[in-house]
Design a protein around this motif. Sequence first.
Motif, PDB file in Angstrom:
ATOM      1  N   HIS A 386     -50.524  -2.940  51.576  1.00 40.25           N
ATOM      2  CA  HIS A 386     -51.481  -1.919  51.144  1.00 40.25           C
ATOM      3  C   HIS A 386     -51.287  -1.530  49.677  1.00 40.25           C
ATOM      4  O   HIS A 386     -50.200  -1.665  49.123  1.00 40.25           O
ATOM      5  CB  HIS A 386     -51.352  -0.674  52.018  1.00 40.25           C
ATOM      6  CG  HIS A 386     -51.898  -0.861  53.394  1.00 40.25           C
ATOM      7  ND1 HIS A 386     -53.254  -0.870  53.656  1.00 40.25           N
ATOM      8  CD2 HIS A 386     -51.287  -1.074  54.581  1.00 40.25           C
ATOM      9  CE1 HIS A 386     -53.446  -1.060  54.948  1.00 40.25           C
ATOM     10  NE2 HIS A 386     -52.264  -1.200  55.541  1.00 40.25           N
ATOM     11  N   GLU A 425     -53.895  -6.037  50.080  1.00 37.90           N
ATOM     12  CA  GLU A 425     -55.079  -5.463  50.711  1.00 37.90           C
ATOM     13  C   GLU A 425     -55.374  -4.216  49.901  1.00 37.90           C
ATOM     14  O   GLU A 425     -54.778  -3.153  50.098  1.00 37.90           O
ATOM     15  CB  GLU A 425     -54.844  -5.103  52.176  1.00 37.90           C
ATOM     16  CG  GLU A 425     -56.116  -4.501  52.793  1.00 37.90           C
ATOM     17  CD  GLU A 425     -55.968  -4.067  54.244  1.00 37.90           C
ATOM     18  OE1 GLU A 425     -54.832  -3.921  54.718  1.00 37.90           O
ATOM     19  OE2 GLU A 425     -57.014  -3.848  54.887  1.00 37.90           O
ATOM     20  N   HIS A 452     -60.651   2.129  53.503  1.00 41.19           N
ATOM     21  CA  HIS A 452     -59.756   2.828  54.427  1.00 41.19           C
ATOM     22  C   HIS A 452     -60.064   4.319  54.518  1.00 41.19           C
ATOM     23  O   HIS A 452     -59.812   4.940  55.532  1.00 41.19           O
ATOM     24  CB  HIS A 452     -58.292   2.644  54.014  1.00 41.19           C
ATOM     25  CG  HIS A 452     -57.777   1.264  54.238  1.00 41.19           C
ATOM     26  ND1 HIS A 452     -57.480   0.406  53.219  1.00 41.19           N
ATOM     27  CD2 HIS A 452     -57.556   0.569  55.374  1.00 41.19           C
ATOM     28  CE1 HIS A 452     -57.070  -0.752  53.712  1.00 41.19           C
ATOM     29  NE2 HIS A 452     -57.117  -0.681  55.027  1.00 41.19           N
ATOM     30  N   HIS A 480     -62.084  -5.883  57.038  1.00 44.15           N
ATOM     31  CA  HIS A 480     -62.747  -4.990  58.018  1.00 44.15           C
ATOM     32  C   HIS A 480     -63.862  -4.158  57.380  1.00 44.15           C
ATOM     33  O   HIS A 480     -63.711  -2.959  57.149  1.00 44.15           O
ATOM     34  CB  HIS A 480     -61.745  -4.130  58.781  1.00 44.15           C
ATOM     35  CG  HIS A 480     -60.723  -3.393  57.969  1.00 44.15           C
ATOM     36  ND1 HIS A 480     -61.044  -2.322  57.164  1.00 44.15           N
ATOM     37  CD2 HIS A 480     -59.383  -3.549  57.847  1.00 44.15           C
ATOM     38  CE1 HIS A 480     -59.948  -1.859  56.596  1.00 44.15           C
ATOM     39  NE2 HIS A 480     -58.927  -2.593  56.987  1.00 44.15           N
ATOM     40  N   ASP A 541     -54.683  -9.398  60.547  1.00 41.64           N
ATOM     41  CA  ASP A 541     -54.198  -8.148  59.944  1.00 41.64           C
ATOM     42  C   ASP A 541     -52.838  -7.806  60.568  1.00 41.64           C
ATOM     43  O   ASP A 541     -52.583  -6.673  60.972  1.00 41.64           O
ATOM     44  CB  ASP A 541     -55.230  -7.038  60.234  1.00 41.64           C
ATOM     45  CG  ASP A 541     -55.049  -5.800  59.369  1.00 41.64           C
ATOM     46  OD1 ASP A 541     -54.062  -5.750  58.610  1.00 41.64           O
ATOM     47  OD2 ASP A 541     -55.878  -4.891  59.472  1.00 41.64           O
TER      48      ASP A 541
HETATM   49 ZN   LIG Z   1     -56.896  -2.351  56.366  1.00 38.18          ZN
END
Ligand SMILES: [Zn+2]
Length: 585
Positions: A386, A425, A452, A480, A541
Amino acid sequence: MSSNAELAKIFYDMAAVLELTGANAFRVNAHAKAARVLKDLTTDVSTLVDDPKQLTAIDGIGKGTAERIIEYVETGTIADHRQLMAKVPTGLFDLMQIPGLGPRTIKTMWEQAGVTNMTTLRAALDAGTLEDLPRLGPKLLENIKASMDFVAKSSGRTRIGTALPLAEAIITQLKQVKGLKQIEYAGSLRRGAETIGDIDILASTTQPKQLSEAFRTMPGVTDVLGSGETKSSVRLDAGIQVDLRIVDDPAFGAALLYFTGSKQHNVRLRERAIRMKHRLNEYGLFPNDGDSKTPPQARGVNAVAAKTEKDIFKALKLPWIAPELREDRGEISAADDGVLPKLIEESQIKSELHAHTIASDGNFTIEALIEQAKSRGFHTIAVTDHSKSSAQANGLSVDRLLEHIDAIHEAGSKVKGITILAGSEVDIHADGSLDYEDDVLAKLDIVVASPHASLQQEPAKATKRLVAAISHPLVHILGHPTGRIINRREGLSPDIDALIAAAVEHDTALEINANFMRLDLRDTHVRAAVKAGSLLAINTDAHTASDFDSLHYGILTARRGWLEANQCVNTWSASKLSKWLKRKR
Ligand SMILES: [Zn+2]
Ligand SMILES: [Zn+2]
């Protein structure tokens, strides 16, 4: 539940109560970590308690946790857990499932407005008593209402990732019963739908009584809802209903076709049968002799075809149609014209392009992730932790990212037979900008950009935001895309056609996130992307080893969207994939 799963739940609950009662973050995190470790542990923890050192040797299990595990294995309960649970109303746990509602806010609502469960929350929202509390602005209150409505609307259906393992376990068990000939699950589960109503199981056997008895007395059954000669229904402790139908073995295919559905698909098939002077029902395909009062099987008329689905399709002059396609979305005319898609298969996936390590919120070290990817037979694995704005997921600052890139390349240089990509990501901000500057993104081998936060944004803004990310010259994959969580959070509702058009124009792949809570893109969106010629990625993921297994759900969704292998970047050879990635560098 195994003792690992039971213990994991106990530690999750303790973490939640600690959070609700304002304990310090260190204690909360230690309990949450222990829960995650226990959940993923492959050895039964009760076999390790004889020597506490074996427990504390596990990363994430300290001395205190080990003592409690031993207490649990020896006494079946943990005193600390009981004391903690007595401190808060159990209804508060349900409230923690509402997106956007954190423990601190719940604590405030509980202490200052008497909110203890969904019902009292709804009443407080309607009465407007929460409006003056700290942290509860009008926007948040509106979001909470919308989330509660969404959860209420979608309840009653079980996610496929819960239903499928249950169905498989039941089938494995019933296969042991003497006399069994054939057994399969049918219905929306066999069609690979994202959520399932009831689990439908069909079986043929020489010992129907024994089979029904075994079914009704399986472990996990809490209620027997019905039991007849050919049909039994039970409810499982997981809350889902399961129906077992015992059918004649020579007509198994006809029953399987009928109970797999969908209803609309079956209507189309019956119409086709009628045009061909036949009648199709759950017992077989019969010649239409004009007697519409008594069903043909009841008059002893022989079926034209009944044994297998293939036989019936063949008699209807059609090739076999895969269950995932049976939604009356044009599959029968495609079959008629000989243009059914050659659907993607799980074995064709050769790379994982979205995975997390302990650098952010994953459970893997870089080395463990590589090892896992290798064992799955992949030629490429991307490490995509992340970015900095995802604070709750321990997102990486620029400095940490730069170190991480070096560590990934270093680890990659030590292994043979697999390519390791240093990626990220990266968060897509509400305005469509990305969470790292371009000069940082340019250092990465692969960029997955995902939304997110701000997931209740209005559609026009969401479209603009996501199109900006897709069009960014350094982005390879939109992760996503809507951010939905099935049965829990609706996520963004962008103009999907606009996203697809941008993806085609900029050679960016749209992700099918295979996590069964997400399945995002969903099947119908995949179909639109396939038609428009957009690239798709199917990623798990992965945060932990078992997440790699969820690839199966991503594949089912892809197949429901008529995806063929060549349009999915994860099926490409290492060199083709690498060329595509480098075009954006
Ligand atoms: Zn994610
Ligand atoms: Zn992720």
